[in-house]
Design an enzyme around this catalytic site. Sequence first.
Site, PDB file in Angstrom:
ATOM      1  N   GLU A 138      11.642  -3.270  11.214  1.00 33.50           N
ATOM      2  CA  GLU A 138      11.222  -2.074  10.482  1.00 33.50           C
ATOM      3  C   GLU A 138      10.189  -1.315  11.315  1.00 33.50           C
ATOM      4  OE1 GLU A 138       9.774  -3.884   6.735  1.00 33.50           O
ATOM      5  OE2 GLU A 138      10.578  -2.083   5.801  1.00 33.50           O
ATOM      6  N   CYS A 156      10.279   1.425   2.208  1.00 28.63           N
ATOM      7  CA  CYS A 156      11.210   0.310   2.459  1.00 28.63           C
ATOM      8  C   CYS A 156      12.653   0.791   2.524  1.00 28.63           C
ATOM      9  CB  CYS A 156      11.049  -0.743   1.379  1.00 28.63           C
ATOM     10  SG  CYS A 156      11.176  -0.046  -0.269  1.00 28.63           S
ATOM     11  N   TRP A 162       0.807  -1.216   0.000  1.00 28.21           N
ATOM     12  CA  TRP A 162       0.000   0.000   0.000  1.00 28.21           C
ATOM     13  C   TRP A 162       0.845   1.274   0.000  1.00 28.21           C
ATOM     14  CZ3 TRP A 162       1.785   2.485   4.189  1.00 28.21           C
ATOM     15  CH2 TRP A 162       2.322   1.705   5.217  1.00 28.21           C
ATOM     16  N   GLU A 185      10.797  -7.935  -3.730  1.00 31.47           N
ATOM     17  CA  GLU A 185      11.266  -6.645  -3.186  1.00 31.47           C
ATOM     18  C   GLU A 185      10.716  -6.580  -1.774  1.00 31.47           C
ATOM     19  OE1 GLU A 185      13.245  -4.512  -4.596  1.00 31.47           O
ATOM     20  OE2 GLU A 185      13.258  -5.290  -6.645  1.00 31.47           O
ATOM     21  N   LYS A 240      -2.520  -7.872  -7.980  1.00 28.61           N
ATOM     22  CA  LYS A 240      -3.366  -7.833  -6.771  1.00 28.61           C
ATOM     23  C   LYS A 240      -2.779  -6.761  -5.850  1.00 28.61           C
ATOM     24  CE  LYS A 240      -3.562  -8.871  -3.049  1.00 28.61           C
ATOM     25  NZ  LYS A 240      -3.604  -7.851  -1.970  1.00 28.61           N
TER      26      LYS A 240
END
Length: 477
Positions: A380, A285, A149, A251, A173
């Site tokens: 993260e 990221c 997202w 990724e 998707k």
Amino acid sequence: MLQQHYLCGGRRQDAVSGAVFAVNDPATGAQITSVPNAGEPDAVAAIDAAEQALPSWRALTGKERARTMRRWYNLLCEHADDLAVLISAEEGKPLAEAHGEVDYGLSFVEWFAEEAKRVDGNVLQSPQSDKRLLALKQPIGICASITPWNFPMAMITRKVAPALAAGCTIVVKPAEQTPLTALAIGELALRAEIPGGVLNILTADAANSVTIGKVLTSDPRVAHLSFTGSTEVGRILMRQCASTIKKVALELGGHAPFIVFDDADLDKAVEGALTAKYRNAGQACIAPNRFYVQAGIHDRFVARIAERSAALRVGNGFDRGINVGPLIDTHAVAKVRQHVDDATRQGAQVVAGGCAGEGNFFQPTVLTGVTREMVISREETFGPVIAVARFETEAEALALANHREYGLAAYLYTRDLARAWRVAEGLEFGMVGINAGAISNEVAPFGGVKQSGLGREGSKYGIDEYLEVKYLCVGLQ
Ligand code: NAP
């Protein structure tokens, strides 16, 4: 551009079950609209459509595909403002940043439309005089892609554009939270007369995404899966793809170190840190998750970064002058809160921010005295937190930077050219910013090493994912 049907075989469709799910604005919590909740039969139908479309799409010349993609690119450019509004509405990033993402997303369509004409094989030098040897490049076939997202447009165009340029068809998707940008991109592909079935987009909630993922990864007709998302889900999908030996491009998550040496240009290091960290409220990221700052510059860096962080305006991305938008949902806020609380419990000091705001907002936060044992140094954060640790020597900085399993992006700031090369070569990461906090563009090979993924997107290498090399051996009579 607000679409309420998914795209399959060139048609706008409802889910076979008729089910829908809500899409909400993360800034206000208000429902924007609802979209079809696709499931197993929808996924099978999308693969059927991609299969039917493949022979004629792959038979076109690269130049013909390039022309069609160029029409799509032009329509995307014409609707850039609409796309930016959709991105801000469903993802929350400030409108100016959403425009930046649209430009970034567009750059992949333009780049790969051009690359469609440059898929060349090789004539190889034969070791035998009575043979001629060639390597051809051919489209891999039907592709599937599952996207996150946080960059609702760019993460799609970075995959779809090279797939289409190579002559593949694809089923996409998007994430539950951000289907609207994806559907708008699909609508413009329809209007650009990209043939039905070449690009199919299924929308689904989190539960149905798992079901669709199983169909896409187990159907033997699908040759390639490209996934951008967390390392955890990447592992699941890679495992699922093993049963039909699909090529996978992953990724995945990052935990970027940002290293500032004593000899760095302080102004540039501060600007780079703010850009790299606070873009999309830290939900990127390649956002730095660990700041390693050498002892001689540490206090000056912290003072400046704390002052600048405190001055940032947090709020609804549609309001004027907002620098930092909301986090995507309440889970994201809870995770950032947990990382900050864990760090302070273990002795870190808060020198700016530190608190959640109303709803999904979190203040830009600067922590010092961060240690490698803290959760924030391992996982993260995906939020607006600058976690600073002090170091003494170059060797120590390199060891700290490399000690995690992630290897996506790293940043270093120094004026010493020899050190810049030494450290950049020693960093176990797929991408390194040297005195640069904004590193991503369509020309750059984007991707990670270690548990941050497999393969590269964008750049002249990105199309290779979607091509197979076929060897021809010609015997001369
Ligand atoms: P995520 O939870 O891994 O989800 C990514 C996508 O996978 C979504 O479309 C999600 O669908 C789907 N998904 C989740 N579980 C699935 C399953 N079991 N089977 C099939 N599909 C499944 O990641 P996210 O929270 O959306 O995104 C944040 C992560 O993406 C971070 O780790 C970030 O570092 C990473 N990321 C990496 C890059 C890169 O280029 N390396 C770029 C951007 C983001 P639902 O949304 O419907 O659950």
